[in-house]
Design an enzyme around this catalytic site. Structure first.
Site, PDB file in Angstrom:
ATOM      1  CE  LYS A 138      -4.214  -1.574   1.841  1.00 54.66           C
ATOM      2  NZ  LYS A 138      -5.424  -1.631   2.548  1.00 54.66           N
ATOM      3  CE  LYS A 164     -12.968  -2.333  -1.121  1.00 56.68           C
ATOM      4  NZ  LYS A 164     -13.295  -2.791   0.767  1.00 56.68           N
ATOM      5  CE  LYS A 187      -9.009 -11.125  -1.623  1.00 60.34           C
ATOM      6  NZ  LYS A 187      -8.023 -11.054  -0.902  1.00 60.34           N
TER       7      LYS A 187
END
Ligand code: TRP
Length: 343
Positions: A122, A208, A205
């Site tokens: 991240k 969203k 994966k």
């Protein structure tokens, strides 16, 4: 020091970020198991919307964060979390999470935190610009778990390293203060569909945040949307094999078989036993029917709940009260161990 885990009440804790948009991946990967653990009755169960974690990477618009937190709560309720059987909370409403996190910031070492793969992913190349909260994220997660003395933590594979860190923090606290106070919590990672993959690319994966909505099933999708996305899912021209080895190197095919198995609560091999030799055009129709049967009631219930935010807030207020009956004494004892004065 050997820790006898049995001295702690069997207690399950897990959390999900209210970052908007629950998918089939959240449901089959984690939330469905939460309901099973709740209903098994062998553990106390605590489920949490981690709104404090949801501001670590970027600062969401405040109204959006509030909405996402209520929507996540609606999702928990719609899939079958019962706020009487389980404790259902929003993290910031139970202040002991953040208070214990500060203590853990002083237990965890910079080196441990710097090795977290989620932090490295991240923060990317520009770690200088990442927030201190993003770096400290796993210490807050450890506090979420340990402020309840939770013994079992159902999570996806990607969170395993954070649970290991939680164990290291508990062990270091116990060791440094010469106590046997925090349990060494166990990750619970299992289930064929633990990883639900992208419907258009079985090597990724389901997420969203993918720009294409066709790649995922949202828990708020209507029956028509669910059926259409499954019919349009990528597959290959070969029929279903009769053994799981026949799905090797066929990630999209394997994903659909896993989704079917998880929705039907059967093993992936049992899916092949009844569909071997079928072409995907046919299998996808059966899967679409099953998915609509299982998922459309969830999206209907979420819509109903979201129309009454005051009821959601009442449930979360009650959850926070029940939670604090557990967390306040544990924080109090922690402060005593550390040497904080009592007012
Ligand atoms: N980090 C977890 C995730 O992104 C969410 C989380 C926060 C969590 N606190 C937790 C999960 C405590 C389990 C236990 O999936």
């Amino acid at each position: 020091m050997i820790m006898a885990e049995t001295q702690f009440t069997p207690r399950v804790f897990s959390g999900i970020q209210p970052s908007g948009g629950l998918t089939l991946g959240n449901y089959l990967g984690a939330m469905k198991r939460f309901v099973q653990m709740q209903d098994a009755g062998s553990h106390e169960t605590i489920f949490c919307m981690v709104d404090l974690h949801a501001i670590t990477a970027t600062l969401p618009d405040p109204a959006t964060l509030r909405r996402n937190t209520r929507e996540l709560c609606a999702g928990f309720l719609a899939i079958g979390i019962d706020p009487e059987k389980s404790i259902l909370i929003n993290q910031s409403q139970v202040p002991e999470h953040a208070q214990l996190a500060w203590i853990f910031n002083c237990i965890a070492r910079m080196g441990w935190m710097g090795r977290m793969t989620q932090w490295k992913d991240k923060a990317g190349k520009n770690a200088e610009a990442a927030s201190l909260g993003l770096f400290a994220y796993p210490a807050l997660m450890a506090a979420d778990i340990l402020v309840y003395h939770a013994t079992h933590v159902p999570v996806g594979e990607d969170q395993k390293q954070h649970i290991e860190l939680t164990r290291d923090i508990a062990a270091k606290f116990n060791h440094d203060y010469g106590v046997d106070f925090f349990p060494i919590a166990e990750p619970v990672i299992e289930g064929a569909a633990t990883r639900v993959m992208n419907l258009q690319d079985g090597t990724k994966k389901m997420s969203k945040s993918d720009p294409s909505d066709k790649t995922r099933i949202n828990l708020t999708d209507t029956a028509d949307e669910i059926a259409k996305k499954i019919r349009k899912a990528k597959t290959d021209p070969d029929p279903l094999p009769d053994a799981l080895a026949g799905l090797d190197a066929r990630p999209e095919a394997r994903n659909l078989v896993n989704i079917y198995a998880a929705l039907a609560d059967i093993a992936p091999q049992a899916v092949l036993d009844s569909h071997a030799g079928a072409l995907f055009g046919h299998f996808k129709m059966a899967l679409a029917d099953l998915a609509v049967e299982k998922l459309a009631p969830i999206s209907g219930e979420m819509t109903r709940l979201m129309a009454d935010p005051a009821e959601i807030d009442r449930i979360l207020g009650r959850g926070a009260e029940r939670a604090r009956a557990i967390t306040a004494p544990i924080l109090d004892r922690t402060y005593d161990i550390v040497g904080m004065l009592k007012s």
